[in-house]
Design an enzyme around this catalytic site. Structure first.
Site, mmCIF file in Angstrom:
data_model
loop_
_atom_site.group_PDB
_atom_site.id
_atom_site.type_symbol
_atom_site.label_atom_id
_atom_site.label_comp_id
_atom_site.label_asym_id
_atom_site.label_seq_id
_atom_site.Cartn_x
_atom_site.Cartn_y
_atom_site.Cartn_z
ATOM 1 N N PRO A 1 9.838 7.925 -8.963
ATOM 2 C CA PRO A 1 10.532 7.257 -7.853
ATOM 3 C C PRO A 1 9.616 6.981 -6.665
ATOM 4 O O PRO A 1 8.833 7.844 -6.263
ATOM 5 C CB PRO A 1 11.608 8.285 -7.461
ATOM 6 N N CYS B 1 1.263 -16.673 12.812
ATOM 7 C CA CYS B 1 1.165 -18.114 12.899
ATOM 8 C C CYS B 1 1.652 -18.810 11.628
ATOM 9 O O CYS B 1 0.962 -19.659 11.074
ATOM 10 C CB CYS B 1 -0.288 -18.475 13.199
ATOM 11 N N GLY C 1 12.349 2.968 -9.770
ATOM 12 C CA GLY C 1 13.248 1.828 -9.630
ATOM 13 C C GLY C 1 14.619 2.120 -9.089
ATOM 14 O O GLY C 1 15.452 1.215 -9.000
ATOM 15 N N TYR D 1 6.677 0.540 0.831
ATOM 16 C CA TYR D 1 6.066 -0.789 0.750
ATOM 17 C C TYR D 1 6.076 -1.497 2.110
ATOM 18 O O TYR D 1 6.199 -2.711 2.189
ATOM 19 C CB TYR D 1 6.759 -1.644 -0.320
ATOM 20 N N ARG E 1 8.032 -7.501 3.318
ATOM 21 C CA ARG E 1 9.154 -7.556 2.363
ATOM 22 C C ARG E 1 10.161 -8.682 2.645
ATOM 23 O O ARG E 1 10.589 -9.364 1.710
ATOM 24 C CB ARG E 1 9.865 -6.209 2.286
#
Ligand code: LLP
Length: 404
Positions: A264, A332, A222, A360, A302
């Protein structure tokens, strides 16, 4: 800011491998790891890279080569970690919401396991009793993290066993003589404030006396990284100092030395990654100038999923005059990468780079709109290696059974 790839390196890779392209910089990962390791050298600490952030096998092998362990969120990540060459003792499986047979597989593989429900803890106790030391994930009821979607330790969260159910945990541990080796918490992602980790520890310290065989305090991952220019990452030196003080201030911890674990993800691989895209269309609607690129939420979700900010630059026209653009993908549905961004004048064909694309990014990509997933390259020792081929048409049909 630390190490960064130059615009020339990014452009050269885009030319060689095409776009959209994920580019990772190995030495940046090392820089981040060494920063953490140095900060926490004042404590007995082990780091487990949260591989869910980026599982390319070469990244896993690089992580291993710099001396870091690995954290997994599925049995397949455990298998990838084993495939990458990690020994079971350096693999942690922090499960949530999984069927017990995955836990059985993890036990058979001999990896560390954190269990996050009373239900699986009971099954675990019945099957393994005291024979397999295990961790439990506690929900500390702390609100933390960059946004609600990535907050995991609060009262409404599905993660972990609520600390208020301590009596139920104890009952199971007693009944099945379960060897509780680790107490784990992970309160969220994008946490800048060191005090959040301290708060989590305080919750754990309250319950430590109930687990006499405890050896490890696992505070999850985090740590925040800078996404916007000028933003600061979690001050890991301050964090280490505060955690040390918390250990020392606690009378119970004084009697016993716990090992500290962290998991991490972003901190290690966010900044190492770049998504290089090419501008397909520049559209001036009178109110907005859209710069559409040959990528979209299918490649980097994201911004749309978390309203996350990814810094964007036009690396093809560094001398151009600045204008304001909304950078979108070609999917689209609305898939903005950045709204009202100042960029050097954008022309069709220019290369736009999105920063912080390592964590990510590719990992959450898809074939939505039947578009290909990008290629991935790794820059290591100033050499650029292709580590994943771009999809091709057959990949869209792979696994489909043509019964009609
Ligand atoms: N440990 C556990 C148990 C986790 O659930 C996570 C992340 C981590 C460690 C690593 O957290 P990190 O250091 O990367 O913040 N897709 C979202 C982030 C989801 C994080 C899920 N769990 C994003 O792109 O922001």
């Amino acid at each position: 800011m630390g190490q960064q790839l130059s615009n020339e390196q990014l452009v050269a890779s885009a030319k060689e491998f095409g776009t959209p392209l994920y580019i990772y910089h190995a030495e940046k990962i090392k820089e981040q790891y060494e920063k953490l390791a140095a900060a926490f050298s004042i404590l007995d600490t082990r780091f487990f890279y949260a591989s869910k952030a980026l599982t390319n096998i070469n990244i896993l092998r690089y992580i291993k080569s710099i001396g870091c362990n690995v954290d997994c969120s599925s049995i397949n990540e455990v298998k990838l970690a084993l495939h990458a060459g990690f020994i079971p003792g350096n693999i942690l499986y922090t499960s949530n919401g999984i069927a017990f047979d995955e836990i059985e597989e993890a036990v058979a593989a001999g990896v560390h396991i954190n269990i996050d429900s009373l239900s699986n803890l009971e099954k675990f106790g019945k099957k393994y009793g005291h024979t397999y030391p295990v961790g439990i994930r506690i929900r500390p009821n702390i609100m933390a993290g960059g946004n609600l979607k990535i907050s995991t330790g609060h009262e409404g969260s599905k993660f972990g066993i609520p600390v208020s159910q301590l009596d139920k945990i104890e009952e199971l541990v007693r009944e099945h003589t379960i060897f509780i080796k680790t107490l784990h918490i992970h309160t969220g992602s994008d946490i800048k404030d060191a005090d959040v980790f301290v708060k989590g520890m305080e919750v754990l310290f309250d319950i430590i006396p109930h687990f006499p065989e405890l050896e490890i305090i696992d505070l999850g991952g985090g740590f925040k990284v800078p996404y916007k220019p000028g933003e600061k990452e979690t001050d890991v030196h301050l964090l280490a100092k505060k955690i040390k003080e918390t250990f020392e201030a606690h009378p119970l911890a004084g009697n016993k030395k716990f090992q500290l674990w962290f998991e991490p993800g972003k901190f290690l691989v966010s900044e190492c990654g770049y998504l290089v895209t090419q501008v397909t269309v520049v559209k001036d609607t009178g109110t907005t100038i859209f710069a559409a690129v040959n990528s979209g939420l299918n490649h980097l979700i994201r911004p749309m999923m978390y309203e996350a900010y990814h810094h964007i630059e036009n690396i093809s026209n560094p001398g151009g005059t600045e204008k304001v653009y909304t950078v979108t993908g070609n999917i689209c549905e609305t898939d903005n990468f950045g709204i009202d961004r100042k960029l050097k004048e954008v022309r069709e064909g220019d290369l736009l780079v999105l920063y912080n694309a390592g964590a990510y990014g590719f990992e959450m990509s898809s074939n939505y709109n039947s578009r290909y997933k990008p290629a991935e390259v790794l820059v290591i020792n100033d050499k650029t290696k292709l580590i994943r081929k771009r999809d091709e048409f057959n990949d869209l049909l792979r696994n489909q059974l043509e019964v009609l």
